[in-house]
Design a protein around this motif. Structure first.
Motif, mmCIF file in Angstrom:
data_model
loop_
_atom_site.group_PDB
_atom_site.id
_atom_site.type_symbol
_atom_site.label_atom_id
_atom_site.label_comp_id
_atom_site.label_asym_id
_atom_site.label_seq_id
_atom_site.Cartn_x
_atom_site.Cartn_y
_atom_site.Cartn_z
ATOM 1 N N MET A 679 0.936 -1.065 -0.148
ATOM 2 C CA MET A 679 0.152 -0.142 -0.054
ATOM 3 C C MET A 679 0.983 1.444 0.058
ATOM 4 N N VAL A 680 2.227 1.402 0.751
ATOM 5 C CA VAL A 680 2.971 2.472 0.711
ATOM 6 C C VAL A 680 3.525 2.599 -0.597
ATOM 7 N N THR A 681 3.740 1.625 -1.157
ATOM 8 C CA THR A 681 4.504 1.613 -2.466
ATOM 9 C C THR A 681 3.636 2.134 -3.496
ATOM 10 N N GLU A 682 2.442 1.877 -3.393
ATOM 11 C CA GLU A 682 1.300 2.381 -4.349
ATOM 12 C C GLU A 682 1.038 3.982 -4.216
ATOM 13 N N ASP A 683 1.236 4.171 -2.885
ATOM 14 C CA ASP A 683 0.825 5.856 -2.609
ATOM 15 C C ASP A 683 1.583 6.901 -3.056
ATOM 16 N N GLU A 684 1.137 7.719 -3.989
ATOM 17 C CA GLU A 684 1.924 8.663 -4.580
ATOM 18 C C GLU A 684 2.350 9.886 -3.512
ATOM 19 N N ASN A 685 1.455 9.959 -2.435
ATOM 20 C CA ASN A 685 1.635 10.954 -1.536
ATOM 21 C C ASN A 685 2.750 10.682 -0.350
#
Length: 749
Positions: A679-685
């Motif tokens: 989830m962190v990897t996919e978070d652009e923010n």
């Protein structure tokens, strides 16, 4: 919930507004507002407003009308607090306003008008469309202005609350009504009851704040060479009213309440007047000086103590805002007069004088004549032990401000001294004595410690031998060898400070102890037993969340310093940390450091963390589900902070269990941890801190669990995360990513 059940509940609670029992009506108003706040933005309770309108405008008893108007007010207040709620439909706000305006009519009983005025204040957040239409705006303003003439002071005060809210929300719409508002507020300030006059002063304070913001925007636009946005022009109402407003404010400042207990909750008309004058000075700047100074010069030596105190307070109120070229000459001339006033027979005059000297030191220290400096320091120092706690605290503030003026003094580095050095021994020793005064005043102790802290921070090199003999804050400035010999004395004083009932004292004490831990490292262990009860209270101080945050940080510092020796205290500490995470009232900013603290403890006690592992991981997994909408910058920052705490916790737990040869305990939770990393990897923010700690966690998992989690580590996102780390501009993250890539390769080959 089933739609039928919801409808049945709504029918019952709306009907309860017509109960013959007052408490039932009031409770029903609260219940209806909770439901309506959720459903109205989605147009899911069409009968709600119709029922309230019928109650208010129909032939219902006054109690029903009041409860219905209370319900409207509660509803508006609740909706305003809901983040990301849809806009209220215009027809809904129209019906709300119609109902409220009917309730505030001049022919209504005062109790109904009060409830309606309160509801109107809360509804103003949603009436922007109505305020754009002149006829509707005129109707709203006329209704409010009429309510300011009510015979009931509560109605008048509530009406002025509405006017304050309008000044805040709709400054650009005030032009047609300012003449009337001038007359109303000035007459109220001069003649009405204090509770009502306070609201009128608040109107002018709010105007000042609005105009300061607009003037800042104007300055920024001018610097960029662009026009101001339409509707954001500053009309300069405050400057226009200056000659009439200032005399009113200085008059209110002569109405001091000498019996008032000046704690944080105290607020009266003289305080309100001085606060407003401060805002006026910041708004109109140099224009205020020629209007205020005649009052100051005429009254600062008056035989009437009220005039002396008001004149001194008026002078302090205009120190910020005007340029040094305009206010500087008055500051230069004021020092001898103010030093003399420190011995005034009235305590309030001395209190305000010490505060004013502090403000001068804070804002205009360069305007103080050099020849006056010794007299100034000695004059302030002479008031530390001999005056009431309140006056002594103000003298501490003045010394604090004077010392702060030496921040960044490069000449002290080359010369080895500064103007404060000659006074440091006596100043610090006296302030240390002040902190031990038996006068039961925690604020004085805090003021003394803060003054000492700033003196030490800005001391010249020639003061270092002196600092080794004094106060806990020295721990932040000196080395371990210098501090350890005084550690017992310092810790005794800090533990005594923790026995006071003052959150600020506790926060300062825990911060000083953290500095002691950093210096003493494992040697700090001998104090932990005595500290533990106070530490538990700090961890459980959910209301003063700053204290809780500092206490959590201190636990982490202790764990890193004394390592496995913290184990005997871990049951109590972990229990307190768990309770803090489960407490709904705890400020959200405390949660990231609490989660990070799990990692510090696990790293310290290695396999000893096993009893706390399951519940800790459940807390971390729950926290890892928190997400932020892409358009909420504050929540994005918070989620990044939360994830940093989660990642630090996982890292500490893995490394601790690895050191204790029990890392296999993590295998059942590895899939969930990897899901979080995905989830962190996919978070652009995500920010760089989260990226670096995420890559580091991948490396820890790979190096600790190896081939037993080969399948999880072979997922595509893992290499993507490491690649993102390698592509960053931060050398530390790149180094961590290279290590993680090597560990990953060894684990999956």
């Amino acid at each position: 919930m089933d739609a039928g059940i919801r409808t049945a509940i709504k029918v019952l609670i709306i009907a309860a507004l017509r109960s013959t029992e007052s408490i039932a009506r009031h409770t029903a108003a609260q219940a209806c507002s909770e439901v309506a706040a959720v459903e109205l933005p989605y147009n899911e309770w069409p009968d709600f407003l119709g029922a309230l309108m019928e109650n208010v405008t129909g032939e219902q008893p006054d109690g029903v009308k009041i409860a219905s108007l209370e319900c409207l007010g509660f509803t508006c207040e609740r909706i305003a607090l809901i983040d990301n709620a849809p806009d209220i439909a215009p027809e809904t706000t129209d019906r709300m306003l119609t109902t409220i305006v009917d309730g505030i009519r001049a022919d209504r009983p005062d109790a109904i008008r009060l409830a309606a005025a309160t509801a109107l204040r809360n509804s103003l957040y949603f009436t922007s469309k109505n305020m754009e239409t002149k006829t509707e705006r005129d109707m709203i303003m006329q209704t409010i202005c009429e309510a300011t003439q009510s015979q009931d002071a509560r109605v008048r005060a509530s009406a002025y609350d509405c006017i304050v809210q309008i000044a805040y929300l709709y400054y650009s719409k005030l032009a047609d009504y300012m003449q009337t508002l001038f007359q109303l507020t000035f007459a109220t300030i001069k003649n009405d009851e204090e509770a009502v006059a306070l609201r009128s002063i608040e109107f002018w304070s709010t105007l000042c704040e609005s105009e300061m913001e607009l003037l800042d925007e104007l300055a920024e636009c001018n610097s960029m060479g662009v026009p101001v946005e339409s509707g954001r022009e500053c009309v300069r109402y405050v400057a226009a009213a200056l000659e009439h407003l200032v005399p009113l404010l200085t008059e209110t400042m002569t109405k001091q309440d000498e019996e008032a207990d000046l704690d944080e909750e105290t607020w009266n008309i003289s305080m309100s007047g001085s606060t407003c004058l401060t805002l006026v000075a910041n708004t109109v700047e140099d224009l205020v000086v020629p209007i205020v100074m005649p009052f100051v010069l005429q009254n600062i030596k008056s035989e009437n103590w009220r005039l002396r105190e008001a004149a001194t307070m008026a002078f302090s109120s205009i120190l910020e805002g005007p340029t040094i070229e305009v206010i500087g000459p008055y500051v230069n001339q004021s020092i001898p007069v103010l030093l003399g006033a420190l011995s005034d027979p009235h305590v309030l005059v001395k209190d305000t004088t010490a505060w004013t000297i502090g403000r001068i030191c804070e804002l205009h220290v360069r305007a103080i004549p050099d020849e006056t400096f010794p007299t100034l320091v000695n004059g302030l120092m002479g008031k530390l032990m001999t005056e009431t706690p309140r006056v002594s605290a103000q003298a501490c503030f003045a010394i604090h401000s004077l010392a702060a003026a030496f921040s960044g003094d490069e000449s002290a580095t080359t010369s080895g001294t500064n103007a404060l050095s000659a006074y440091m021994p006596t100043l610090l020793q006296t302030l240390f004595q002040v902190s031990d005064r038996e006068a039961d005043d925690d604020h004085l102790r805090v003021a003394a410690f803060e003054a000492m802290s700033v003196l030490i921070q800005n001391s010249a090199p020639d003061c270092k031998p002196l600092l080794t003999q004094l106060m806990p804050v020295m721990a932040q400035k000196l080395g371990k060898d210098d501090v350890v010999q005084f550690a017992d004395s310092i810790m005794t004083n800090l533990l005594q400070l923790l026995q006071t009932k003052n959150a600020t004292c506790h926060q300062e004490a825990f911060s000083a102890m953290s500095a002691m831990v950093d210096l003493m490292e494992a040697d700090f262990e001998k104090y932990v037993s005595a500290l533990q009860p106070f530490l538990m209270m700090g961890l459980s101080n959910f209301e003063a969340f700053q204290v809780c945050t500092v206490a959590v940080g201190l636990v982490g510092d202790i764990a890193r310093a004394i390592e496995s020796k913290i184990l005997p205290y871990c049951n109590d500490i972990m229990s307190a940390l768990m309770q803090s995470l489960q407490n709904q009232s705890l400020h959200r900013s405390v949660k990231p450091p609490v989660l990070s603290c799990f990692g510090d403890i696990a790293l310290a006690i290695s396999a000893g963390f096993e009893p706390y592992l399951q519940v800790s991981l459940m807390m971390l997994l729950q926290a890892s589900q928190t997400r932020a909408p892409p358009d909420d910058e504050d929540l994005i920052d918070y989620v990044n902070s939360l994830r940093e705490g989660i990642l630090e916790a996982y890292t500490g737990i893995i490394q601790g269990l690895k050191d204790g040869n029990r890392v296999d305990l993590l295998l059942p939770y590895c899939e969930a941890i990897m899901g979080f990393l995905k989830m962190v990897t996919e978070d652009e923010n995500r920010d760089y801190e989260v990226l670096g700690k995420s890559v580091g966690l991948i490396g820890d998992i790979a190096s600790s669990l190896g081939s037993s989690v080969k399948d999880q580590l072979s997922q595509p996102f893992v290499r993507q995360l490491i690649q993102d780390g390698l592509g960053s501009v931060d050398e530390t993250i790149i180094e961590t990513s290279n290590w993680a890539a090597q560990s990953l390769q060894q684990a999956i080959q």
